[in-house]
Design a protein around this motif. Structure first.
Motif, short mmCIF file in Angstrom:
data_model
loop_
_atom_site.label_atom_id
_atom_site.label_comp_id
_atom_site.label_asym_id
_atom_site.label_seq_id
_atom_site.Cartn_x
_atom_site.Cartn_y
_atom_site.Cartn_z
N UNK A 125 -24.06 -0.39 15.18
CA UNK A 125 -25.50 -0.13 14.87
C UNK A 125 -25.88 -0.49 13.56
N UNK A 126 -24.85 -0.21 12.56
CA UNK A 126 -25.07 -0.75 11.13
C UNK A 126 -25.00 -2.52 11.26
N UNK A 127 -24.51 -2.77 12.12
CA UNK A 127 -24.60 -4.32 12.07
C UNK A 127 -25.93 -5.19 12.52
N UNK A 128 -26.68 -4.22 13.39
CA UNK A 128 -27.98 -4.59 13.94
C UNK A 128 -28.84 -4.05 12.64
N UNK A 129 -28.56 -3.26 11.77
CA UNK A 129 -29.57 -2.92 10.90
C UNK A 129 -28.59 -2.71 9.61
N UNK A 130 -28.18 -3.81 8.87
CA UNK A 130 -27.42 -3.62 7.66
C UNK A 130 -28.28 -3.09 6.53
#
Ligand code: ADP
Ligand code: ASP
Ligand code: MG
Length: 322
Positions: free
Chosen positions: A59-64
């Protein structure tokens, strides 16, 4: 003096996400490591990220830029280190620096290479904190799995596969075994992670810690690989869905591979292939019930009779027959 211990007698133990999630699990891991030491083994512990963390990282990779996601990831690990009595000063600052670098790279260039580096943080965090806990009662060292596993370049594969679901050759590595034999007798390392030929981070695919552990057992010519998980072994069907599923005590590599490939996710098919290629015996055991025998996978195990297994793939039942 060499002492009574047989040099280079290795055993590899792998722990999945639920098996590294809290204090009772890490106490059980410490106790298994002590048992294997008293049996004369050098011990390599291969650990997954804490359950749910690889999804959080995705999820963090899509919303760094999401500070909420970043903080909740750190909070999960703060909570674990508190439970384990591990000081934050032993892991937090360095981990936050790594995480910040990964997130900066991803904000600049999104893509599988930078995503792989971020996703690898889950195993980095669980093993760094876990190793600090083990050192409270054991002579243990953390080793970076990138020293041991290098992926092979596969022409024609997409960039996503090369970075996020790469493959390594199964092989013995006596030089690595010698190097690691000079370290503490209990080593802790990351599952799921490997390096590219240029030293960058690549991943072995979701559920890939089983594969890491089988490859590492092969590298070290280990006497066996123990996969510790949350069910008592490989069953004729998922025991969480089918109450009267049968526990299979012995399975050969071909059968185990067939079952894993058709949906028995307790063991990853690539790990069975890697174990078969280096003739490493595999045991699947329950961390909540360490006294239970579990399933042995190896060459020449007795074949099952009748219906071997029932699995479920995308709402379709798959029945394997003997
Ligand atoms: P880990 O995090 O330890 O790698 P997984 O969740 O990947 O664990 O695999 C364990 C789960 O596999 C069990 O909780 C069980 O629900 C599921 N499972 C599916 N099929 C089987 C099967 N045939 N035998 C045992 N477990 C199975
Ligand atoms: N942490 C990785 C995943 O969730 C690898 C693993 O658990 O085997 O897929
Ligand atoms: Mg798994």
């Amino acid at each position: 003096m060499v002492g009574f211990e047989v040099a280079d007698k290795w055993v590899v133990l792998k722990f999945g996400g639920t098996s590294v999630a809290g204090r009772p699990q890490w106490q059980a891991i410490a106790s298994l490591a002590k048992d294997r030491r008293s049996e004369g083994f050098r011990v390599l512990l291969v650990c997954s990220a804490v359950a749910g963390v690889t999804n959080q990282l995705n999820a963090l990779a899509s919303e760094p830029g999401s500070s909420h996601l970043r903080e909740s990831l750190i909070d999960t690990h703060r909570e674990l280190s508190r439970e384990l009595g591990v000081a934050e000063s032993d892991w937090l600052a360095e981990s936050e620096t790594r995480l910040r670098l990964c997130l900066e790279c991803l904000s600049d260039v999104s893509g599988p290479k930078n995503q792989a580096a971020l996703l690898a943080m889950g195993e980095y965090l669980s093993t760094r904190i876990g190793c600090c806990f083990l050192r409270q009662s054991l002579d243990a060292d953390w080793v970076d799995v990138k020293e041991a596993l290098e992926v092979v370049q596969e022409p024609g594969r997409s960039a996503a596969r090369q970075w996020l679901s790469a493959s390594c050759k199964a092989a013995e590595a006596p030089a690595l075994a010698r190097r690691w034999s000079a370290l503490a007798p209990v080593l802790v390392t990351q599952g799921f992670v490997a390096k590219t030929s240029t030293g960058e981070t690549a991943l072995l695919g979701r559920g890939g810690s089983d594969t890491s552990a089988a490859l590492l057992a092969g590298r070290l010519s280990a006497q066996r690989l123990e996969i510790w998980t949350d069910v008592p072994g490989l069953f004729s069907a998922d025991p969480r869905l089918i109450g009267d599923a049968r526990l299979l005590y012995q399975v050969d590599y071909a059968e185990a591979l067939e079952m894993a490939a058709s949906g028995a996710r307790v063991v990853h098919p690539r790990s069975i292939r890697a174990a078969a290629e280096t003739a490493t015996p595999v045991e699947i055991r329950d961390l909540n019930h360490p006294g239970l025998e579990g399933t042995r996978i190896g060459a020449g195990a007795a074949a099952a009779q009748g219906v071997k297994t029932v699995t479920c793939q995308e709402r379709m039942a798959v029945i394997l027959l003997q």
